[in-house]
Design a protein around this motif. Structure first.
Motif, PDB file in Angstrom:
ATOM      1  N   ASP A 100      -9.731 -15.631  36.046  1.00 16.38           N
ATOM      2  CA  ASP A 100     -10.937 -15.746  35.221  1.00 16.38           C
ATOM      3  C   ASP A 100     -10.647 -15.538  33.731  1.00 16.38           C
ATOM      4  OD1 ASP A 100     -13.623 -16.119  34.678  1.00 16.38           O
ATOM      5  OD2 ASP A 100     -14.142 -14.019  35.047  1.00 16.38           O
ATOM      6  N   VAL A 101      -9.721 -16.312  33.199  1.00 15.93           N
ATOM      7  CA  VAL A 101      -9.350 -16.194  31.788  1.00 15.93           C
ATOM      8  C   VAL A 101     -10.349 -16.976  30.948  1.00 15.93           C
ATOM      9  CG1 VAL A 101      -7.564 -16.645  30.078  1.00 15.93           C
ATOM     10  CG2 VAL A 101      -6.936 -15.985  32.382  1.00 15.93           C
ATOM     11  N   ARG A 102     -10.758 -16.365  29.836  1.00 14.46           N
ATOM     12  CA  ARG A 102     -11.648 -17.067  28.924  1.00 14.46           C
ATOM     13  C   ARG A 102     -11.375 -16.622  27.493  1.00 14.46           C
ATOM     14  NH1 ARG A 102     -16.428 -13.841  31.410  1.00 14.46           N
ATOM     15  NH2 ARG A 102     -16.447 -12.024  30.068  1.00 14.46           N
ATOM     16  N   VAL A 103     -11.671 -17.507  26.554  1.00  6.94           N
ATOM     17  CA  VAL A 103     -11.544 -17.202  25.134  1.00  6.94           C
ATOM     18  C   VAL A 103     -12.870 -16.585  24.696  1.00  6.94           C
ATOM     19  CG1 VAL A 103     -11.154 -18.150  22.837  1.00  6.94           C
ATOM     20  CG2 VAL A 103      -9.937 -19.098  24.788  1.00  6.94           C
ATOM     21  N   ASP A 104     -12.819 -15.324  24.299  1.00  5.06           N
ATOM     22  CA  ASP A 104     -14.037 -14.629  23.885  1.00  5.06           C
ATOM     23  C   ASP A 104     -14.352 -14.831  22.409  1.00  5.06           C
ATOM     24  OD1 ASP A 104     -14.532 -13.653  26.420  1.00  5.06           O
ATOM     25  OD2 ASP A 104     -13.402 -11.813  26.087  1.00  5.06           O
ATOM     26  N   GLY A 105     -13.357 -15.175  21.634  1.00  3.28           N
ATOM     27  CA  GLY A 105     -13.599 -15.404  20.210  1.00  3.28           C
ATOM     28  C   GLY A 105     -12.374 -15.979  19.542  1.00  3.28           C
ATOM     29  N   ALA A 106     -12.617 -16.862  18.598  1.00  2.03           N
ATOM     30  CA  ALA A 106     -11.545 -17.427  17.790  1.00  2.03           C
ATOM     31  C   ALA A 106     -12.100 -17.574  16.385  1.00  2.03           C
ATOM     32  CB  ALA A 106     -11.102 -18.776  18.336  1.00  2.03           C
ATOM     33  N   SER A 107     -11.418 -16.962  15.437  1.00  6.62           N
ATOM     34  CA  SER A 107     -11.891 -17.024  14.056  1.00  6.62           C
ATOM     35  C   SER A 107     -10.706 -17.237  13.129  1.00  6.62           C
ATOM     36  CB  SER A 107     -12.629 -15.741  13.684  1.00  6.62           C
ATOM     37  OG  SER A 107     -11.761 -14.630  13.784  1.00  6.62           O
TER      38      SER A 107
END
Length: 148
Positions: A100-107
């Motif tokens: 269950d890998v997910r990108v929580d934020g990219a800035s």
């Protein structure tokens, strides 16, 4: 009857069995805890590896049109959409066996990209002492460099 009770109280045959069972239970609990801690550490390091790659891919997600020249040096300009897309694509490809890998934020700021990724971790052996699972999250930052 009193004589039998006194004799049972003074007789200590079999008391080492209770101690042995108690120490075996403590040893088993310790082994399960160390196994879970090791599994958690390995899972977190694997997640850091994916996050480092995603941050690097996001920091390098610029087109040649986005490179500006200030007279002495060239530097890329990072956009939020390109960073999000590159981080999500890298994470999707590199996740492997992580659950269950997910990108929580990219800035991004002027020249660096920061990516936060999370994954679900489950203990190898579920017991009363250990949780059924927790969510791990890691953050990695990479700087975009343009070599002229």
């Amino acid at each position: 009857m009193n004589r039998l009770l006194r004799r049972l109280v003074k007789d200590d045959d079999g008391s080492t069995l209770v101690l042995t069972i108690g120490f075996a239970a403590i040893a088993l609990a310790l082994i399960l805890a160390v196994t879970a801690a090791t599994s958690l550490l390995i899972e977190r390091r694997r997640l850091f590896t994916v996050a480092d790659g995603a941050a690097l891919a996001a920091a390098e997600a610029f087109a040649l049109e986005q490179v500006r020249f200030d007279g002495t040096a060239a530097s890329p300009t990072l956009t939020a959409t390109a960073i999000d897309r590159a981080a999500a694509e890298w994470t999707r490809r590199a996740a492997g066996a992580l659950a269950d890998v997910r990108v929580d934020g990219a800035s991004a700021d002027a020249r660096s990209a920061t990516v936060t990724i999370s994954s679900a971790w489950h203990a190898p052996v579920v017991s009363i002492l250990l949780p059924e699972g927790i969510r791990l999250d890691v953050t990695s930052t990479a700087r975009a460099v343009f070599v002229d």
